[in-house]
Design an enzyme around this catalytic site. Sequence first.
Site, PDB file in Angstrom:
ATOM      1  N   LYS A   1     -10.784   8.043   3.417  1.00 12.95           N
ATOM      2  CA  LYS A   1     -11.578   8.186   2.191  1.00 12.95           C
ATOM      3  C   LYS A   1     -11.304   7.015   1.250  1.00 12.95           C
ATOM      4  O   LYS A   1     -12.235   6.380   0.735  1.00 12.95           O
ATOM      5  CB  LYS A   1     -11.239   9.491   1.474  1.00 12.95           C
TER       6      LYS A   1
ATOM      7  N   ASP B   1      -0.163  11.117  -2.871  1.00 16.22           N
ATOM      8  CA  ASP B   1      -1.242  12.013  -2.440  1.00 16.22           C
ATOM      9  C   ASP B   1      -0.758  13.086  -1.470  1.00 16.22           C
ATOM     10  O   ASP B   1      -1.495  14.037  -1.201  1.00 16.22           O
ATOM     11  CB  ASP B   1      -2.387  11.213  -1.809  1.00 16.22           C
TER      12      ASP B   1
HETATM   13  C1  EPZ Z   1      -5.836   5.476  -5.880  1.00 16.74           C
HETATM   14  O1  EPZ Z   1      -6.080   5.850  -7.232  1.00 16.74           O
HETATM   15  C2  EPZ Z   1      -6.281   6.663  -5.048  1.00 16.74           C
HETATM   16  N1  EPZ Z   1      -7.697   6.886  -5.257  1.00 16.74           N
HETATM   17  C3  EPZ Z   1      -5.490   7.912  -5.435  1.00 16.74           C
HETATM   18  O2  EPZ Z   1      -5.842   8.936  -4.502  1.00 16.74           O
HETATM   19  C4  EPZ Z   1      -4.002   7.642  -5.286  1.00 16.74           C
HETATM   20  O3  EPZ Z   1      -3.295   8.756  -5.820  1.00 16.74           O
HETATM   21  C5  EPZ Z   1      -3.606   6.370  -6.028  1.00 16.74           C
HETATM   22  O4  EPZ Z   1      -4.439   5.268  -5.622  1.00 16.74           O
HETATM   23  C6  EPZ Z   1      -2.156   5.973  -5.768  1.00 16.74           C
HETATM   24  O5  EPZ Z   1      -1.954   5.792  -4.401  1.00 16.74           O
HETATM   25  C7  EPZ Z   1      -8.569   6.099  -4.579  1.00 16.74           C
HETATM   26  O6  EPZ Z   1      -8.178   5.225  -3.834  1.00 16.74           O
HETATM   27  C8  EPZ Z   1     -10.020   6.385  -4.809  1.00 16.74           C
HETATM   28  P1  EPZ Z   1      -3.518   3.457  -9.125  1.00 16.74           P
HETATM   29  P2  EPZ Z   1      -5.959   4.718  -8.397  1.00 16.74           P
HETATM   30  O7  EPZ Z   1      -4.393   2.481  -9.810  1.00 16.74           O
HETATM   31  O8  EPZ Z   1      -6.512   3.445  -7.904  1.00 16.74           O
HETATM   32  C9  EPZ Z   1      -1.659   3.757 -13.487  1.00 16.74           C
HETATM   33  C10 EPZ Z   1      -6.678  10.961  -3.735  1.00 16.74           C
HETATM   34  O9  EPZ Z   1      -6.186  12.088  -3.781  1.00 16.74           O
HETATM   35  N2  EPZ Z   1      -2.635   2.711 -13.820  1.00 16.74           N
HETATM   36  O10 EPZ Z   1      -2.566   2.980  -8.078  1.00 16.74           O
HETATM   37  O11 EPZ Z   1      -6.489   5.293  -9.643  1.00 16.74           O
HETATM   38  C11 EPZ Z   1      -2.340   5.100 -13.271  1.00 16.74           C
HETATM   39  O12 EPZ Z   1      -2.529   5.770 -14.490  1.00 16.74           O
HETATM   40  C12 EPZ Z   1      -6.601  10.064  -4.949  1.00 16.74           C
HETATM   41  O13 EPZ Z   1      -7.228  10.449  -2.719  1.00 16.74           O
HETATM   42  C13 EPZ Z   1      -2.592   2.120 -15.075  1.00 16.74           C
HETATM   43  O14 EPZ Z   1      -1.751   2.454 -15.900  1.00 16.74           O
HETATM   44  O15 EPZ Z   1      -4.369   4.620  -8.487  1.00 16.74           O
HETATM   45  C14 EPZ Z   1      -1.376   5.829 -12.377  1.00 16.74           C
HETATM   46  O16 EPZ Z   1      -0.352   6.412 -13.154  1.00 16.74           O
HETATM   47  C15 EPZ Z   1      -5.975  10.762  -6.136  1.00 16.74           C
HETATM   48  N3  EPZ Z   1      -3.513   1.172 -15.390  1.00 16.74           N
HETATM   49  C16 EPZ Z   1      -0.784   4.706 -11.526  1.00 16.74           C
HETATM   50  O17 EPZ Z   1      -1.035   3.492 -12.231  1.00 16.74           O
HETATM   51  C17 EPZ Z   1      -4.468   0.759 -14.493  1.00 16.74           C
HETATM   52  O18 EPZ Z   1      -5.275  -0.130 -14.823  1.00 16.74           O
HETATM   53  C18 EPZ Z   1      -1.389   4.618 -10.137  1.00 16.74           C
HETATM   54  O19 EPZ Z   1      -2.730   4.289 -10.276  1.00 16.74           O
HETATM   55  C19 EPZ Z   1      -4.501   1.368 -13.221  1.00 16.74           C
HETATM   56  C20 EPZ Z   1      -3.569   2.334 -12.896  1.00 16.74           C
END
Ligand code: EPZ
Length: 422
Positions: A22, A305
Amino acid sequence: MDELVIHGGTPLMGEVTVSGSKNAVVAIIPAAVLVDGVCRIENVPNISDVAVITELLTRLGAVCTRLDDGSLEIDSRKVNKYNPPHELVKKMRASYYLIGALLGRFNNAQVCMPGGCNFGHRPIDLHIKGFEAVGATVDEVGEVITAYTDELKGGSIYLDFASVGATINIMLATVRANGVTTIENAAKEPHIVDVANFLNAMGANIKGAGTDTIKIIGVDRLGGGTYSIIPDQIEAGTFMIAAAATRGDVLVKNVIPRHMETLTAKLTEMGVTVEEFDDSIRVYAPTRPTRARVKTMPYPGFPTDLQALMVALMALAEGISSMTETVYDNRFQYVDELRRMGADINVDGRTAMIRGVPKLVGANVTSMDLRAGAAVLVAGLAAEGKTVINTMAHIDRGYDNIIEKMTALGASLERVSIAEKV
Ligand code: EPZ
């Protein structure tokens, strides 16, 4: 809305084949906007997030065709808009990949803040930092993000956190920029590598994906081509944990064992037998698993996840386990639902302490989000008696035919339309 009714207590036995990832495909479909030709994407999972992101591209003018073999053909040459409809964007977080893709194609993008699973504050400041580092101006007016520039130039970005979304979005924005872009402290998840491999298959020049430094050498044009999505690491982990939680014996097929290493190590620590083959993993758990201590981390650490799913297993393990969530600030909302089933869990900030109980009991529970829904599904399979999950909507976002797959492993579960119940 559909409920899920589970009659638990049966060990899962047999073989299951994992679908395409996904979190790779919801980035690769927007990436097709950058391609001046036809993309044929194979091993696309049949999940609602794919339907939404495909509809978003169609609304922008792309021609998307789902073929009989499940592949998806996308021709974005007629895309002539860079402001996707807000009501669709809000349905999922991955919609934000359209900012990078449309900026990379048109030097312009107007996309509202995305929706998606609600477990704490999920800003996109690192995405914006990346776009600005390569020459874009980014305005946030109300909920709408507008990114625009006369010319995207290569630049250097250090990510304060190894953000998956920011890493991918910056790749999309710069793959056709003038010059070389470097991302330091890049995320290394398998789906990052898959997106880079897709773009390179279309003619891009991206090096280092999967390491913490990615170099994107801008190219003038991406041509069409064919690409097959990697297996879904989190779906594979879900079936591995479900086999252990139900004391079953399951061969999980179409996996990349290297992607499962931290889960394999933890299950082995818990006394579960895990056998790795070239593209499959057998999980065998005839006895009660024992406690474990887990901390979620960006890849190659334990995936956030799989956190809720692992806690569901720990709820049945002998001894006191601990789970520390380091990626998100509020990803234990599902714990109350497991408590309703008899789990003994205490949450203090980012750490949950789980005192294993000999058995869980079926109950009426709420699916809080995609992976929380999967966790109560697995708990229901292991529990004695009947569990009713209030909605399948979250689970349907990220799991391809999970009811059919679990039924084939001997589980007793049924999707019930609420309308039918009246
Ligand atoms: C991706 O989300 C996945 N979603 C998430 O999976 C997954 O939990 C996550 O990566 C971590 O592996 C998709 O790929 C569609 P991040 P994403 O940017 O990109 C902070 C699922 O169940 N952050 O690595 O949003 C954020 O708040 C989903 O399949 C910032 O602060 O994850 C979080 O605490 C749920 N500023 C952390 O980093 C930003 O600009 C991780 O976020 C971006 C992120």
